[in-house]
Design an enzyme around this catalytic site. Structure first.
Site, short mmCIF file in Angstrom:
data_model
loop_
_atom_site.label_atom_id
_atom_site.label_comp_id
_atom_site.label_asym_id
_atom_site.label_seq_id
_atom_site.Cartn_x
_atom_site.Cartn_y
_atom_site.Cartn_z
N TYR A 35 0.61 -1.46 -0.16
CA TYR A 35 -0.03 0.05 -0.12
C TYR A 35 0.77 1.54 -0.14
CZ TYR A 35 -4.79 2.18 0.98
OH TYR A 35 -5.84 2.99 0.62
N LYS A 75 -3.63 7.89 3.80
CA LYS A 75 -4.73 7.72 4.61
C LYS A 75 -4.92 8.59 5.62
CE LYS A 75 -7.65 6.11 1.30
NZ LYS A 75 -8.97 6.71 0.27
N1 NAD Z 1 -10.60 -0.72 -3.44
C1 NAD Z 1 -10.90 -0.83 -2.12
O1 NAD Z 1 -9.52 -1.50 -1.32
C2 NAD Z 1 -10.47 0.45 -0.82
C3 NAD Z 1 -10.42 0.31 -0.09
C4 NAD Z 1 -10.90 1.02 1.12
C5 NAD Z 1 -10.85 2.17 0.92
N2 NAD Z 1 -11.17 2.68 -0.61
C6 NAD Z 1 -11.32 4.42 -1.03
O2 NAD Z 1 -12.43 4.18 -1.00
C7 NAD Z 1 -12.45 5.75 -2.00
C8 NAD Z 1 -12.98 5.07 -3.27
O3 NAD Z 1 -12.26 3.41 -4.30
P1 NAD Z 1 -12.77 2.55 -5.47
O4 NAD Z 1 -12.67 1.79 -4.27
O5 NAD Z 1 -14.79 2.64 -5.59
O6 NAD Z 1 -11.50 3.08 -6.76
P2 NAD Z 1 -12.73 3.48 -8.13
O7 NAD Z 1 -11.42 3.18 -9.25
O8 NAD Z 1 -14.37 3.32 -8.58
O9 NAD Z 1 -12.47 5.12 -7.20
C9 NAD Z 1 -11.84 5.48 -7.03
C10 NAD Z 1 -12.09 7.13 -7.73
O10 NAD Z 1 -11.17 8.10 -7.67
C11 NAD Z 1 -11.03 9.11 -8.80
N3 NAD Z 1 -10.68 10.56 -9.10
C12 NAD Z 1 -9.23 9.99 -9.15
N4 NAD Z 1 -8.39 11.23 -8.96
C13 NAD Z 1 -8.88 12.04 -9.11
C14 NAD Z 1 -9.00 13.39 -8.59
N5 NAD Z 1 -8.21 14.04 -8.79
N6 NAD Z 1 -9.86 14.14 -9.37
C15 NAD Z 1 -11.80 13.69 -8.90
N7 NAD Z 1 -11.56 12.77 -8.74
C16 NAD Z 1 -10.46 11.71 -8.65
C17 NAD Z 1 -11.63 8.60 -9.19
O11 NAD Z 1 -12.34 8.93 -10.67
C18 NAD Z 1 -12.84 6.94 -8.82
O12 NAD Z 1 -13.80 7.55 -9.60
C19 NAD Z 1 -10.96 6.38 -2.31
O13 NAD Z 1 -11.06 7.08 -1.65
C20 NAD Z 1 -10.47 4.28 -1.82
O14 NAD Z 1 -9.39 4.71 -1.47
C21 NAD Z 1 -10.92 1.71 -1.33
#
Ligand code: NAD
Length: 255
Positions: free
Chosen positions: A154, A161
């Protein structure tokens, strides 16, 4: 039967694919009675295509959360559409490839800075851009991956985070007087685009198979979506600066 978000107007960022946590938050929010608006990055066309799979039609606004022009015009565009906001979902994370996948000790600061800007500072920028629309208070909800621990692969998303989690607490401190709450869902691993961009993500996810008390499904973003909707609702009225784990309980287990 009325839903728990009946009458609420919610802005939702981060809908990119059907695997996006935000897509499930958007779907559940509509099912629970909310009127929503989506923001899109990098292109509205992608988000518009996925938005067609939602129960109800919704407007999509382009928003790069590092772009001051986009942030500056957001309140006006959203205001024209919804009149105001009761909730904001920050579902945004990004780190350059050299900040992920085991390169922690060699990542240049430029890449760390990008990760921090997009993934942590943006919680403050997005909230402040939406604040003029939250005249009656509101609920801001972001997504974290438990930053108390160092995880495999990570890398600099970990410190990003940690910064997001601290930003959440400071927003809670500074916006409480306006009855704006700020909370995070700490989600377990989900096989979204963001996750697939982490080299060796499978190694990280395998920890859940071994140790999570509740069975964890990497392909199911709905539990995280439900947590988001709960925090947007009136059922956490005195909760702010909080991090709620939707991780199958893994955070509670030592070994
Ligand atoms: N997938 C996992 O395992 C996981 C676990 C815990 C937390 N998260 C968090 O959940 C959130 C959503 O991620 P996800 O897993 O749904 O993946 P995802 O790739 O579907 O979503 C990530 C989003 O970030 C957006 N993004 C990136 N750069 C950007 C910018 N400059 N301006 C605006 N938007 C921007 C992208 O367009 C995308 O929609 C994130 O904060 C991620 O860190 C994910």
């Amino acid at each position: 039967m009325s839903g728990i978000l009946e009458g609420k107007r919610v802005l939702i960022t981060g809908v990119l694919m059907e695997s996006s946590i935000a897509f499930h938050a958007a779907k559940l929010a509509q099912e629970q009675g909310a009127e929503i608006i989506l923001t899109a990055f990098p292109r509205p066309t992608l988000t518009e295509r996925i938005a067609k799979k939602l129960p109800k039609p919704t407007k999509v606004i382009e928003l790069d959360v590092t772009n001051d022009e986009h942030l500056g015009r957001l309140a006006e565009l959203v205001g024209e559409e919804l009149g105001g906001l009761d909730g904001v979902v920050h579902s945004i994370g990004f780190a350059p490839q050299d900040a992920l996948g085991g390169n922690f000790l060699n990542t240049p600061f430029e890449s760390v800075a990008t990760a921090m800007h997009v993934s942590a500072f943006s919680l403050k920028s997005l909230t402040m851009a939406c604040l003029p629309l939250m005249q009656n208070g509101g609920s801001v909800v972001g997504l974290t991956f438990d930053a108390q621990y160092a995880w495999p692969q990570y890398d600099w998303m970990g410190p990003a985070k940690a910064a997001l989690e601290a930003t959440n607490r400071y927003l809670a401190r500074d916006l409480g007087k306006q009855n704006v709450r700020s909370n995070l869902i700490s989600a377990g691993p989900i096989g979204s685009m963001a996750a697939k961009s982490i080299p060796g993500f499978g190694e990280l996810a395998a920890v859940w198979d071994d140790r999570a008390p509740l069975e964890w499904d990497l392909k199911d973003p709905e539990p995280a979506g439900k947590g988001i909707v709960a925090l947007l609702s009136d059922w956490f009225p005195k909760t702010t600066g909080e991090i709620i784990h939707v991780d199958g309980g893994l955070h509670a287990i030592g070994a």
